[in-house]
Write a protein that holds these residues in place. Sequence first.
Motif, PDB file in Angstrom:
ATOM      1  N   ILE A  49       0.867  -1.254  -0.193  1.00 42.94           N
ATOM      2  CA  ILE A  49       0.141  -0.241   0.093  1.00 42.94           C
ATOM      3  C   ILE A  49       0.788   1.198   0.011  1.00 42.94           C
ATOM      4  N   HIS A  50       1.869   1.268   0.605  1.00 46.90           N
ATOM      5  CA  HIS A  50       2.766   2.306   0.878  1.00 46.90           C
ATOM      6  C   HIS A  50       3.424   2.649  -0.407  1.00 46.90           C
ATOM      7  N   VAL A  51       3.985   1.564  -1.138  1.00 47.47           N
ATOM      8  CA  VAL A  51       4.730   1.805  -2.759  1.00 47.47           C
ATOM      9  C   VAL A  51       3.667   2.368  -3.496  1.00 47.47           C
ATOM     10  N   ARG A  52       2.407   1.765  -3.490  1.00 47.70           N
ATOM     11  CA  ARG A  52       1.294   2.160  -4.416  1.00 47.70           C
ATOM     12  C   ARG A  52       1.029   3.634  -4.227  1.00 47.70           C
ATOM     13  N   HIS A  53       1.095   3.972  -2.732  1.00 42.61           N
ATOM     14  CA  HIS A  53       0.733   5.299  -2.651  1.00 42.61           C
ATOM     15  C   HIS A  53       1.672   6.505  -3.032  1.00 42.61           C
ATOM     16  N   VAL A  54       3.052   6.173  -2.789  1.00 41.23           N
ATOM     17  CA  VAL A  54       4.066   6.928  -3.306  1.00 41.23           C
ATOM     18  C   VAL A  54       3.857   6.917  -4.817  1.00 41.23           C
ATOM     19  N   ARG A  55       3.768   5.874  -5.604  1.00 43.77           N
ATOM     20  CA  ARG A  55       3.413   6.080  -7.018  1.00 43.77           C
ATOM     21  C   ARG A  55       2.550   7.037  -7.201  1.00 43.77           C
ATOM     22  N   ASP A  56       1.424   6.948  -6.475  1.00 43.81           N
ATOM     23  CA  ASP A  56       0.186   7.734  -6.953  1.00 43.81           C
ATOM     24  C   ASP A  56       0.651   9.237  -6.721  1.00 43.81           C
ATOM     25  N   LEU A  57       1.405   9.583  -5.404  1.00 45.22           N
ATOM     26  CA  LEU A  57       1.902  10.876  -5.193  1.00 45.22           C
ATOM     27  C   LEU A  57       2.716  11.277  -6.653  1.00 45.22           C
ATOM     28  N   LEU A  58       3.618  10.314  -6.889  1.00 51.98           N
ATOM     29  CA  LEU A  58       4.541  10.854  -7.873  1.00 51.98           C
ATOM     30  C   LEU A  58       3.764  11.216  -9.341  1.00 51.98           C
ATOM     31  N   LYS A  59       2.538  10.283  -9.374  1.00 51.89           N
ATOM     32  CA  LYS A  59       1.975  10.429 -10.718  1.00 51.89           C
ATOM     33  C   LYS A  59       0.658  11.533 -10.509  1.00 51.89           C
ATOM     34  N   SER A  60       0.610  12.162  -9.407  1.00 44.70           N
ATOM     35  CA  SER A  60      -0.877  12.858  -9.249  1.00 44.70           C
ATOM     36  C   SER A  60      -0.889  14.050 -10.335  1.00 44.70           C
ATOM     37  N   LEU A  61      -0.033  14.517 -11.034  1.00 43.90           N
ATOM     38  CA  LEU A  61      -0.386  15.619 -11.905  1.00 43.90           C
ATOM     39  C   LEU A  61      -0.470  14.783 -13.444  1.00 43.90           C
ATOM     40  N   ASP A  62      -0.263  13.681 -13.375  1.00 47.08           N
ATOM     41  CA  ASP A  62      -0.051  12.864 -14.899  1.00 47.08           C
ATOM     42  C   ASP A  62      -1.483  12.631 -15.418  1.00 47.08           C
ATOM     43  N   PRO A  63      -1.911  13.135 -16.465  1.00 48.92           N
ATOM     44  CA  PRO A  63      -3.266  12.723 -16.702  1.00 48.92           C
ATOM     45  C   PRO A  63      -3.450  11.489 -17.423  1.00 48.92           C
ATOM     46  N   SER A  64      -2.278  10.724 -17.516  1.00 50.39           N
ATOM     47  CA  SER A  64      -2.563   9.352 -18.166  1.00 50.39           C
ATOM     48  C   SER A  64      -3.595   8.414 -17.996  1.00 50.39           C
ATOM     49  N   ASP A  65      -3.863   8.431 -16.493  1.00 50.19           N
ATOM     50  CA  ASP A  65      -4.657   7.516 -16.107  1.00 50.19           C
ATOM     51  C   ASP A  65      -6.280   7.946 -16.621  1.00 50.19           C
ATOM     52  N   ALA A  66      -6.252   9.151 -16.874  1.00 53.66           N
ATOM     53  CA  ALA A  66      -7.365   9.674 -17.083  1.00 53.66           C
ATOM     54  C   ALA A  66      -7.824   9.389 -18.740  1.00 53.66           C
ATOM     55  N   PHE A  67      -6.610   9.691 -19.410  1.00 52.43           N
ATOM     56  CA  PHE A  67      -6.784   9.239 -20.741  1.00 52.43           C
ATOM     57  C   PHE A  67      -7.064   7.751 -21.078  1.00 52.43           C
ATOM     58  N   ASN A  68      -6.369   6.873 -20.127  1.00 49.22           N
ATOM     59  CA  ASN A  68      -6.539   5.620 -20.507  1.00 49.22           C
ATOM     60  C   ASN A  68      -7.878   5.049 -19.814  1.00 49.22           C
ATOM     61  N   GLY A  69      -8.552   5.888 -19.075  1.00 46.23           N
ATOM     62  CA  GLY A  69      -9.691   5.481 -18.478  1.00 46.23           C
ATOM     63  C   GLY A  69      -9.697   4.394 -17.348  1.00 46.23           C
ATOM     64  N   VAL A  70      -8.745   4.913 -16.471  1.00 43.57           N
ATOM     65  CA  VAL A  70      -8.390   3.997 -15.303  1.00 43.57           C
ATOM     66  C   VAL A  70      -8.891   4.343 -14.093  1.00 43.57           C
ATOM     67  N   ASP A  71      -9.021   3.680 -13.112  1.00 39.24           N
ATOM     68  CA  ASP A  71      -9.503   4.074 -11.658  1.00 39.24           C
ATOM     69  C   ASP A  71     -10.186   5.376 -11.567  1.00 39.24           C
ATOM     70  N   CYS A  72     -11.217   5.357 -12.135  1.00 40.22           N
ATOM     71  CA  CYS A  72     -12.275   6.457 -12.161  1.00 40.22           C
ATOM     72  C   CYS A  72     -11.509   7.823 -12.346  1.00 40.22           C
ATOM     73  N   ASN A  73     -10.429   7.805 -13.073  1.00 43.21           N
ATOM     74  CA  ASN A  73      -9.871   9.090 -13.136  1.00 43.21           C
ATOM     75  C   ASN A  73     -10.450   9.812 -14.539  1.00 43.21           C
ATOM     76  N   SER A  74     -10.633  11.117 -14.446  1.00 46.72           N
ATOM     77  CA  SER A  74     -11.289  11.835 -15.834  1.00 46.72           C
ATOM     78  C   SER A  74     -10.638  13.068 -15.906  1.00 46.72           C
ATOM     79  N   LEU A  75     -10.711  13.572 -17.224  1.00 49.06           N
ATOM     80  CA  LEU A  75     -10.237  14.978 -17.616  1.00 49.06           C
ATOM     81  C   LEU A  75     -11.115  16.038 -17.015  1.00 49.06           C
ATOM     82  N   SER A  76     -10.180  17.313 -16.894  1.00 47.36           N
ATOM     83  CA  SER A  76     -10.799  18.549 -16.609  1.00 47.36           C
ATOM     84  C   SER A  76     -10.144  19.706 -17.187  1.00 47.36           C
ATOM     85  N   PHE A  77     -10.261  20.710 -17.835  1.00 44.37           N
ATOM     86  CA  PHE A  77      -9.349  21.616 -18.524  1.00 44.37           C
ATOM     87  C   PHE A  77      -9.682  23.009 -17.840  1.00 44.37           C
ATOM     88  N   LEU A  78     -10.777  23.176 -16.750  1.00 46.97           N
ATOM     89  CA  LEU A  78     -11.092  24.458 -16.755  1.00 46.97           C
ATOM     90  C   LEU A  78      -9.956  25.245 -16.117  1.00 46.97           C
TER      91      LEU A  78
END
Length: 1312
Positions: A129-158
Amino acid sequence: MLLNGDCPESLEKEGVAEPPRENGLEEAEPGDETTGQEVIVIQDTGFSVKILVPGIEPFSLQVSPQEMVQEIHQVLMDREDTCHRTCFSLHLDGNMLDHFSELRSVEGLQEGSVLRVVEEPYTVREARIHVRHVRDLLKSLDPSDAFNGVDCNSLSFLSVFTDGDLGDSGKRKKGLEMDPIDCTPPEYILPGSRERPLCPLQPQNRDWKPLQCLKVLTMSGWNPPPGNRKMHGDLMYLFVITAEDRQVSITASTRGFYLNQSTAYHFNPKPASPRFLSHSLVELLNQISPTFKKNFAVLQKKRVQRHPFERIATPFQVYSWTAPQAEHAMDCVRAEDAYTSRLGYEEHIPGQTRDWNEELQTTRELPRKNLPERLLRERAIFKVHSDFTAAATRGAMAVIDGNVMAINPSEETKMQMFIWNNIFFSLGFDVRDHYKDFGGDVAAYVAPTNDLNGVRTYNVVDVEGLYTLGTVVVDYRGYRVTAQSIIPGILERDQEQSVIYGSIDFGKTVVSHPRYLELLERTSRPLKILRHRVLNDRDEEVELCSSVECKGIIGNDGRHYILDLLRTFPPDLNFLPVPGEELPEECTRAGFPRTHRHKLCCLRQELVDAFVEHRYLLFMKLAALQLMQQKASQLQTPSSLENGGPSSMESKPEDPPRMEAGSEEEGSSASGLAKVKELAETIAADDGTDPRSREVIRNACKAVGSISSTAFDIRFNPDIFSPGVRFPESCQDEVRDQKQLLKDAAAFLLSCQIPGLVKDCTEHAVLPMDGATLAEVMRQRGINMRYLGKVLELVLRSPARQQLDHIYKIGIGELITRSAKHIFKTYLQGVELSGLSAAISHFLNCFLSSYPNPVAHLPADELVSKKRSKRRKNRPPGASDNTAWAVMTPQELWRNICQEAKNYFDFSLECETVDQAVETYGLQKITLLREISLKTGIQVLLKEYSFDSRHKPTFTEEDVLNIFPVVKHVNPKASDAFHFFQSGQAKVQQGFLKEGCELINEALNLFNNVYGAMHVETCACLRLLARLHYIMGDYAEALSNQQKAVLMSERVMGIEHPNTIQEYMHLALYCFASSQLSTSLSLLYRARYLMLLVFGEDHPEMALLDNNIGLVLHGVMEYDLSLRFLENALAVSTKYHGPKALKVALSHHLVARVYESKAEFRSALQHEKEGYTIYKTQLGEDHEKTKESSEYLKCLTQQAVALQRTMNEIYRNGSSANIPPLKFTAPSLASVLEQLNVINGILFIPLSQKDLENLKAEVARRHQLQEASRNRDKAEEPMATEPEPEPEPSGGPEDLGSEPQAAKDPSPSVQG
């Protein structure tokens, strides 16, 4: 407003309290400005506690008594300074707090208590869980999960358009210190531009080029630790390459993380230097990599600055149909997810997989006596549903991709069934000729969606003791997969033994069961289902309270399940020719009955409800009429009903009055209806005493087809006209009446609902903007999509054809893309995985490219295998060596599309190529691409496509990035919140703004409590709140709420969904009011770009948008630009509202004002005169609008004269002339804002109590005026006074809130 009128009136009318519906356990989301908690539940007030974390200053945190201890954990894992900790516990006075206890149950926890964070030893699970969380923190600004439709991420451009947060309203750019460049829009946004670029849809966000903290973070090849190292506490090994290119190996042990001496080829678990043991991986990396330390800090600062709504997960996955080219990066967590059979690696569930059925049913059994209980229950139901939907979608994709072993592997692929993660999957094919009499595979394909609608409906009625299966329908790669939770014990026994109610062979053998009859009887009233008898194969009568296909099975858990609800609603006779049955004249005239591809066509629930409502009004009028006549013979005073509208006087049973079905449409005869209702009460009162009034009721009941002769009660028998179902002799009369009722309902759809829809569209009461919103508007009125051709025919024949142009275009586009989707489905089934991108790009070329003969690239291009291995029998469905798809040509595809449109929708398209279609119907290729991609789940590369090139095909294989599933599921509702919301809306409409505001705030809290932070309904709530705050003059609050509404709409509905476009327009208005002019303009430009992409320029809504843009530009003195937009708005308004409409007069006035600012008085006068003429003819000489206009004309004339004098002076005396200063000035921002409010339908209220009282009186007065004018039927549009429009008559209890323009903001119209 999004949610208007969506409460099933039938339920309320019939005395069943609206049942609570379902909802979710979204953990509290971090708050807005601080990271305190935002989930506030009723009554309990929060308090603050002090948190002591090792290594940083103590800080205080606002908490609420209902929260669980783990919610504080969540907050700490999100805070910038504590986000790197995951494995800790909280201690109060030396006692450890239990993770899952509520704060109010913790002894001694109160205001000011001190909670200590204590680091806990790791386990393998905690380390992961710790490693996953660190990965999420490192990726927190990266939109690739939203483009790939993963883990209920989605885009926002406001944030791209607002430069960050709007909270500091206008402190940055006060007043008019504007760079002139801000105002000029890109060329493609200007009116009249033909260019429709795709790239601006997803502008590159500056934060996306993330700072690189590490090059690689991945699991080491040395995992798992050998036994002797396990006994030293090693849990797992990580491999890291730092940004400085240093390669290190890290041990995760029970005490924390440290460097070891292993290399890629040599295992040495001994600690390396520096010998630094850290409880957090982040602290260790900070030690060994300076770049990591610097960049990680910056990254976390940015992460925390983002609006929480940009990063909270949505309840259901939203997919994007375009994505930029992305580099594929190494990602240890994703790689691990792909290879461990991550069944539902859900951290919080002990044991391996979740028992979905048990979870879905136990949440339904939770108590629901009072509000807190209901909230808890709805929250639990919603959460389980969204988890189940996600798991079912993942499983369905795995099934089609061939990654799941079938439970009957020896059968042919179509017949296979699968079980994965305790979910049962079956394919939409007709297995064992089950649907032979109903249309075979076609019927098997629609049955799952019909069944899902049934499940949805029974869930809403929510009868205690009756259970349905969790059901999700997934369309993926041309296949339809049904995912269902598994009834305990059903797999061990044969279906024949388990079914104790209903029929497994469509009515040959039928059984019944008293307990089922009792349970289903409770649903029969709200669902309008008639309890009836049928014959089984031994000619015995069997009593049922549902259709025969509906099966009852008692599971091993003792629960009563119902399944196969595909015929919950009565059949649609327009599409079910029955030999020997004549349909009513309305149907035959329209060319019905038509043979459809399957016999499972049924009416929508919204239609059944509307029909019953319609019959109820008819019943009341008939009864009242007869009573009146009786009374008249005694008193001679029939006048009391005069103002009930003419229809009530002359309606005879044979000729039901033509009225629209929505209850709100009856507003005109409301006073009459009130009297009718009174009469109904008197009827009820003297029931026993006066035999004559009983006679009246009996006649009225008979006339409207009620099943009871003493009260109004209409129900349908779903088995009528069902092939293979026989009825006993004794019921023949009842069956005959039921057949008549069904014919009447089919006629009602054609004679009332479709004309009603076209009328609403003509009056712009609904404003669909794309295919999805048109479908939504149709479904709300109970019109199935197969009637689309009929709707379009009616539009073509309508006298107001010109004003329906946008509807016609959307309808034709929808017809073409739906027909193409039907063809695409079978086309894809013949494609194997390796040929997918080639096949899809070939299909898109044939569909949209002007290139005459595109050639498909067969997948053998990249590599040729030396020997063909013999194929195994168990391959994924349809993976044959099938390259038939490669020979499709554009001519053939378009021929098929036209044929499909004719066969399915009964509409003749006049086009043989895409270019002809575009030319003939005025469509846009980019819009067609968007529609087909959304319908089929295609994701294409974000780039400019040259659709019209005749030299090379538009799409290459590289342009097709992905194919997503299209998922249909149940949408559990937050019933209490919804009621609060509706009462709030009602209060607002009556002018009680403060009370309305409080109710809506309460609704918002409840929505948050049930759905978590992100949901369509919450979005509607925020929009209304923003509007109320704006009206009450609180701009900052309005901005903050509207900003949330925009973000939420982008995240849960899509970045270019028509609703999002609406939200952008509202936000722009509030920005302008807060003096953020350039932001306001860039938001309006964004909205205009999106509308051009989604539909094009020629849409009534574009007039409003262009008026907004023109006014803002006028305010910043960009007169020429302003005129371009305002004159376009004028043209569009004139087209869609007719040259004599009040909207058009207003438009003329706006144009005149700009000409005045430019000192071109002749043009100004010309426009203002046009406006004056309209006001005079529409409103009369004495109306304030007409007077205002005439004043303005005088003023313009004076200015023109003054200017002329000055000019003459100059000509006579040359430069020495003595010129009086001219009085034409730039418009003040206040006057521009005033006009903006007028066109957006907003009245301002300075909020003193006295003013409020006056306002209420005024609203009441106007309401009477409106009534009067409606009765005169003369006014072209009512005056908008309500800050929010009246609710729109709308569909049954489902599809809540998915319609963006159900009720538009009131028309820009005459304002006091």
